[in-house]
Scaffold this motif. Structure first.
Motif, PDB file in Angstrom:
ATOM      1  N   LEU A   6       5.051 -54.424  53.639  1.00  0.00           N
ATOM      2  CA  LEU A   6       4.742 -53.231  54.086  1.00  0.00           C
ATOM      3  C   LEU A   6       2.853 -53.609  54.912  1.00  0.00           C
ATOM      4  N   SER A   7       2.144 -54.624  54.182  1.00  0.00           N
ATOM      5  CA  SER A   7       0.915 -54.994  55.172  1.00  0.00           C
ATOM      6  C   SER A   7       1.451 -55.500  56.273  1.00  0.00           C
ATOM      7  N   SER A   8       2.658 -56.543  56.426  1.00  0.00           N
ATOM      8  CA  SER A   8       3.070 -56.889  57.789  1.00  0.00           C
ATOM      9  C   SER A   8       3.509 -55.851  59.430  1.00  0.00           C
ATOM     10  N   THR A   9       3.178 -54.595  58.946  1.00  0.00           N
ATOM     11  CA  THR A   9       3.490 -53.701  59.975  1.00  0.00           C
ATOM     12  C   THR A   9       2.700 -53.071  60.480  1.00  0.00           C
ATOM     13  N   GLY A  10       1.518 -52.753  59.859  1.00  0.00           N
ATOM     14  CA  GLY A  10       0.297 -52.492  59.402  1.00  0.00           C
ATOM     15  C   GLY A  10       0.144 -52.194  61.302  1.00  0.00           C
ATOM     16  N   MET A  11       0.175 -53.849  62.219  1.00  0.00           N
ATOM     17  CA  MET A  11      -0.083 -53.864  63.834  1.00  0.00           C
ATOM     18  C   MET A  11       0.944 -53.786  64.480  1.00  0.00           C
ATOM     19  N   LEU A  12       2.516 -52.848  63.921  1.00  0.00           N
ATOM     20  CA  LEU A  12       3.377 -52.540  64.297  1.00  0.00           C
ATOM     21  C   LEU A  12       3.574 -50.945  64.938  1.00  0.00           C
ATOM     22  N   LEU A  31       0.617 -46.107  55.352  1.00  0.00           N
ATOM     23  CA  LEU A  31       0.727 -46.936  54.986  1.00  0.00           C
ATOM     24  C   LEU A  31      -0.251 -47.091  53.994  1.00  0.00           C
ATOM     25  N   VAL A  32      -1.278 -46.663  54.493  1.00  0.00           N
ATOM     26  CA  VAL A  32      -2.501 -46.934  53.449  1.00  0.00           C
ATOM     27  C   VAL A  32      -2.431 -46.072  52.090  1.00  0.00           C
ATOM     28  N   LEU A  33      -1.766 -45.135  52.149  1.00  0.00           N
ATOM     29  CA  LEU A  33      -1.680 -44.486  51.286  1.00  0.00           C
ATOM     30  C   LEU A  33      -0.696 -44.772  50.248  1.00  0.00           C
ATOM     31  N   ILE A  34      -0.077 -45.667  50.773  1.00  0.00           N
ATOM     32  CA  ILE A  34       1.569 -45.863  50.036  1.00  0.00           C
ATOM     33  C   ILE A  34       1.021 -47.277  49.372  1.00  0.00           C
ATOM     34  N   GLN A  35       0.276 -47.662  49.793  1.00  0.00           N
ATOM     35  CA  GLN A  35      -0.364 -48.920  49.536  1.00  0.00           C
ATOM     36  C   GLN A  35      -1.320 -48.902  48.220  1.00  0.00           C
ATOM     37  N   ILE A  36      -2.045 -48.051  48.760  1.00  0.00           N
ATOM     38  CA  ILE A  36      -3.045 -47.800  47.240  1.00  0.00           C
ATOM     39  C   ILE A  36      -2.159 -47.151  46.191  1.00  0.00           C
ATOM     40  N   LEU A  37      -1.102 -46.621  46.370  1.00  0.00           N
ATOM     41  CA  LEU A  37      -0.111 -46.274  45.375  1.00  0.00           C
ATOM     42  C   LEU A  37       1.471 -47.493  44.652  1.00  0.00           C
TER      43      LEU A  37
END
Length: 226
Positions: free
Chosen positions: A177-183, A192-198
């Motif tokens: 999930l982190s690798s898709t942040g720039m795309l 994406l940040v919310l999903i990462q927190i969860l």
């Protein structure tokens, strides 16, 4: 270090021929609360309450015959060691030692082997009786002995693989999930940040649950030989 998806689990980063990534295993020592306080801190109170609750539960699992004073300390130590290493792996740039079989099997195999040696040397008839469950038809007894023997032999492997697989799965999902942040677009970044927190909250729960399961199963294996 290998430049691929699994490079986050590569323990070979070293300086002066010393694998420093494995040193993260000892970082949990600095998180253990001090006991030499005139007035106990809140951290020490929480630590003591958790220890007493786990002690009472382990005492029930071991039973009155096999329980002895101090017999739960080894399982409590194992629980806290796994919890500290699982939580440290959630921090950036800290190597997760529990994601490697060399660490998890080094905890499971010696304990399981010591339990088996003690059981077969001290309670031989009891161990033989465990190989054939009650009310087993005579025609199936030979097969049940084989099945129970195989299940006993793979116990340390299943314990270590369960812990390792859960740690690897969560970390890989966070990395993907982190690798898709720039795309993705700026609007989707918030999601994406919310999903990462969860997901981080889920991984925190998994870190505790897996340590608890490891401790409980090892306690049950110990209670079977007495």
């Amino acid at each position: 270090m290998m430049m691929n998806l699994f490079s986050i689990f590569d323990p070979m980063s070293s300086i002066f021929s010393i694998s420093l990534n494995w040193m993260s295993t000892f970082l949990g020592i600095f998180f253990i609360p001090k006991i030499y306080w005139f007035i106990p801190s809140r951290t020490n109170i929480i630590f003591s309450k958790i220890s007493m609750n786990l002690h009472s539960e382990l005492k029930t699992l071991l039973g009155p015959q096999s329980f002895k004073k101090g017999s739960t300390l080894i399982f409590l130590t194992l629980f806290y060691m796994i919890v500290f290493n699982n939580f440290l792996g959630l921090f950036p740039y800290i190597f997760t030692s529990t994601s490697h079989l060399i660490t998890t099997i080094s905890w499971a195999l010696p304990l399981w082997l010591s339990f088996m040696l003690y059981g077969w040397l001290k309670n031989t008839n009891h161990m033989f009786a465990h190989l054939v469950p009650q009310n087993t038809p005579p025609i199936l007894m030979s097969f049940m002995v084989l099945i129970e023997t195989v299940s006993n032999l793979i116990r340390p492997l299943t314990l270590s693989v369960r812990l390792t697989a859960n740690m690897i799965a969560g970390h890989l999902l966070v990395t993907l999930l982190s690798s898709t942040g720039m795309l993705i677009s700026q609007y989707l970044t918030f999601m994406l940040v919310l999903i990462q927190i969860l997901l981080l909250m889920l991984e925190s729960a998994v870190a505790i649950i897996q340590a608890y399961v490891f401790m409980i199963l090892m306690t049950l294996y110990s209670s079977e030989v007495n």
